[in-house]
Design an enzyme around this catalytic site. Sequence first.
Site, mmCIF file in Angstrom:
data_model
loop_
_atom_site.group_PDB
_atom_site.id
_atom_site.type_symbol
_atom_site.label_atom_id
_atom_site.label_comp_id
_atom_site.label_asym_id
_atom_site.label_seq_id
_atom_site.Cartn_x
_atom_site.Cartn_y
_atom_site.Cartn_z
ATOM 1 N N CYS A 146 -6.568 6.480 8.692
ATOM 2 C CA CYS A 146 -6.559 7.923 8.959
ATOM 3 C C CYS A 146 -5.227 8.304 9.601
ATOM 4 O O CYS A 146 -5.157 8.736 10.760
ATOM 5 C CB CYS A 146 -7.731 8.306 9.861
ATOM 6 S SG CYS A 146 -8.034 10.087 9.965
ATOM 7 N N CYS A 181 -16.966 13.059 6.152
ATOM 8 C CA CYS A 181 -15.806 13.679 6.802
ATOM 9 C C CYS A 181 -15.682 15.137 6.361
ATOM 10 O O CYS A 181 -15.462 15.431 5.179
ATOM 11 C CB CYS A 181 -14.538 12.916 6.446
ATOM 12 S SG CYS A 181 -13.038 13.643 7.141
ATOM 13 N N GLU A 204 -1.870 -1.681 26.517
ATOM 14 C CA GLU A 204 -2.209 -0.267 26.422
ATOM 15 C C GLU A 204 -1.091 0.610 26.981
ATOM 16 O O GLU A 204 -0.788 1.673 26.436
ATOM 17 C CB GLU A 204 -3.520 0.024 27.156
ATOM 18 C CG GLU A 204 -4.757 -0.468 26.438
ATOM 19 C CD GLU A 204 -4.980 0.230 25.113
ATOM 20 O OE1 GLU A 204 -4.920 1.479 25.068
ATOM 21 O OE2 GLU A 204 -5.193 -0.463 24.100
ATOM 22 N N CYS A 241 -7.760 8.074 2.358
ATOM 23 C CA CYS A 241 -9.184 8.421 2.346
ATOM 24 C C CYS A 241 -10.012 7.484 1.474
ATOM 25 O O CYS A 241 -11.199 7.262 1.736
ATOM 26 C CB CYS A 241 -9.363 9.863 1.892
ATOM 27 S SG CYS A 241 -8.655 11.073 3.033
#
Length: 374
Positions: A220, A236, A65, A227
């Site tokens: 995305c 959305c 991370e 899409c």
Amino acid sequence: MGSYYLYSDLYRGIYRRYKNYWLELTKQNPQEIFTKPILHWWSEHGRKDLPWQKNKTPYRTWVSEIMLQQTQVKTVIPYFTKFISKFPKINDLANSEQSEVMSHWSGLGYYSRARNLHKAALIIKKDYGGIFPNKFDEILSLPGIGPSTAGAILSLNNIEPRAIMDGNVKRVLSRHFFIEGDLTKAGMLKKIWKLSERCTPETDFDIYTQAIMDLGATVCLPKKYKCDQCPVVKSCIAKKKNKIELIPQKKAKKQKRKIEYNFLVIRSEDSFLLEQRDANGIWPGLWSFPTLETDEKVESWIESNTGISKINYQNNIDSFTHSLSHIDIQINPVIIDISDSKVERLKKNMTFIKAQKINSIATSKAVKKIIDRL
């Protein structure tokens, strides 16, 4: 968390603007219209072979991370593999010198991340017996860890359901629920954090956390969004309003500061003179070629720092621009050979290093770029 609904008071602006659609959308639990489809999508399309997903531990998740902050996955993978091979456990990291840790971070950039990893490892060794803490506040107190990273560590390791807010998640949530405005502002950030919390399930939260990150990283996308592959495209709002590219709102880019330096590439046979930079400023703590302002006298610097009065200039390498997040640096490599001269003195932070060993120490990409060109 648990069973909760989107409340209109949280989204007044959005509700007023698109009232009819929001009335329809908010009749449903967000976990039904958003979370569940994403979980189902991940089971078929999510990333499952990233190196930090194997033999998963809070320590490995933490390292990944931190590396992934401001850095793409494809860039991180080889660094993570090398880093974990060298420091497989927290105590291995804590027992190492910071310079060794930095050498395994060399080229990844944002070097404060590596220093904070080392500082945090020392704290974990001292205060937690080398075992990564499993409470949110304890994790959050460690150097270099914010709420999203702490949440990711707990959620991805199936310890506790916690919301996260990295760039991918922020983009997915703001587009789907059409969150307009500057998401760096405290009020807007608070709203999207609450939304993230409401979308995080009490079960399968480890899968959901990975899934929403994967959705943002592979579908995305900021520009080349897909899409047709999105599991929540039907609900959305940004898609419905044909405003995907406008969400999240982009910050006006600040113009980068530009500076220019001469890099003294001082060669003695097969070795090069490097100096360790100060803990502050550009490339803090890294080894670099001596760096001079463009109006500084090269001959004076060399005589003052090495005792050599006669130098042999060689053909210079073309200047190039090295870009950092906040600054563009024009670097002018000045190639000098002192193989026939005797070095009478060097400062403590200077040393000659053989070319083949430079890649094994903590240097910037600019240094390695010059070595590769020679």
